[in-house]
Write a protein that holds these residues in place. Structure first.
Motif, mmCIF file in Angstrom:
data_model
loop_
_atom_site.group_PDB
_atom_site.id
_atom_site.type_symbol
_atom_site.label_atom_id
_atom_site.label_comp_id
_atom_site.label_asym_id
_atom_site.label_seq_id
_atom_site.Cartn_x
_atom_site.Cartn_y
_atom_site.Cartn_z
ATOM 1 N N GLU A 8 0.845 -1.186 0.000
ATOM 2 C CA GLU A 8 0.000 0.000 0.000
ATOM 3 C C GLU A 8 0.888 1.247 0.000
ATOM 4 O O GLU A 8 0.645 2.195 -0.737
ATOM 5 N N ALA A 9 1.922 1.235 0.839
ATOM 6 C CA ALA A 9 2.858 2.354 0.942
ATOM 7 C C ALA A 9 4.182 1.838 1.494
ATOM 8 O O ALA A 9 4.210 0.863 2.248
ATOM 9 N N SER A 10 5.257 2.499 1.107
ATOM 10 C CA SER A 10 6.563 2.139 1.655
ATOM 11 C C SER A 10 7.226 3.395 2.201
ATOM 12 O O SER A 10 6.979 4.505 1.727
ATOM 13 N N ALA A 63 10.715 -2.939 -0.720
ATOM 14 C CA ALA A 63 9.391 -2.337 -0.525
ATOM 15 C C ALA A 63 8.993 -1.321 -1.586
ATOM 16 O O ALA A 63 7.838 -0.937 -1.647
ATOM 17 N N TYR A 64 9.923 -0.878 -2.435
ATOM 18 C CA TYR A 64 9.556 0.072 -3.500
ATOM 19 C C TYR A 64 9.020 -0.702 -4.691
ATOM 20 O O TYR A 64 9.529 -0.620 -5.803
ATOM 21 N N GLY A 109 1.021 6.656 6.172
ATOM 22 C CA GLY A 109 2.167 7.490 6.539
ATOM 23 C C GLY A 109 2.401 7.534 8.031
ATOM 24 O O GLY A 109 3.545 7.506 8.497
ATOM 25 N N ALA A 110 1.325 7.594 8.800
ATOM 26 C CA ALA A 110 1.455 7.601 10.257
ATOM 27 C C ALA A 110 2.002 6.268 10.750
ATOM 28 O O ALA A 110 2.844 6.214 11.648
ATOM 29 N N ALA A 111 1.523 5.177 10.174
ATOM 30 C CA ALA A 111 2.008 3.856 10.568
ATOM 31 C C ALA A 111 3.495 3.722 10.251
ATOM 32 O O ALA A 111 4.276 3.248 11.080
ATOM 33 N N LEU A 112 3.897 4.157 9.059
ATOM 34 C CA LEU A 112 5.302 4.062 8.671
ATOM 35 C C LEU A 112 6.188 4.910 9.566
ATOM 36 O O LEU A 112 7.316 4.526 9.877
#
Length: 159
Positions: free
Chosen positions: A35-37, A81-82, A101-104
């Motif tokens: 979802e996001a890295s 992860a990218y 973003g907050a989790a990362l």
């Protein structure tokens, strides 16, 4: 799958979008849909070859928010992860409403700040803390955690 791949070392300009085979999980690894890295200083240093120089070509990225094959939304340190898929070993399930973003930010910066305050400094309630570079990721988290851990402002009287 699609991935940002580096075929040579350097800055962000060496990353190119590439079609590569899906990673194959090894023992203890789980494949997640990304979802996001995260992007951290260590990622930039590795890309330029200054930190744990990689074998080329490689897909950077060491932390991810993603979904497991059974649909769980997770946060984890990752390999590559990218990309649209990445391998993780010890994912932590996270709430659906937690922004990626907050989790990362909790993973590298949050754990680093926690370790500095709890393990290195052994902060106890009532103590004061000086955080240099509080505008950076670790410093920002350290200020918030110090407050949560009971740090207070020192109020000295003029004598």
């Amino acid at each position: 799958m699609r991935a940002m791949q580096a075929r040579r070392l350097g800055g962000p300009d060496v990353l190119t979008l590439a079609e590569v085979p899906d990673p194959v999980p090894g023992p203890g690894e789980i494949l997640v849909e990304v979802e996001a890295s995260g992007l951290n200083f260590a990622d930039a240093e590795r890309l330029r070859g200054a930190y744990l120089p990689p074998d080329l070509p490689f897909i950077p990225g060491g932390e991810v928010v993603g979904r497991t094959q059974d649909g769980r939304r997770v946060l984890a340190f990752a390999t590559g992860a990218y990309a649209s898929k990445a391998l993780v070993k010890t994912p932590v399930e996270i709430p659906e409403d937690l922004p990626a973003g907050a989790a990362l930010a909790l993973l590298v910066q949050g754990l680093t700040a926690w370790h500095l305050l709890r393990t290195a400094a052994r902060l106890v309630p009532g103590e004061s803390v000086v955080v240099n570079a509080a505008a950076g990721g670790v410093g920002h988290m350290a200020v918030q955690l110090a407050k949560e851990f009971g740090a207070s402002r020192s109020r000295r009287s003029a004598a």
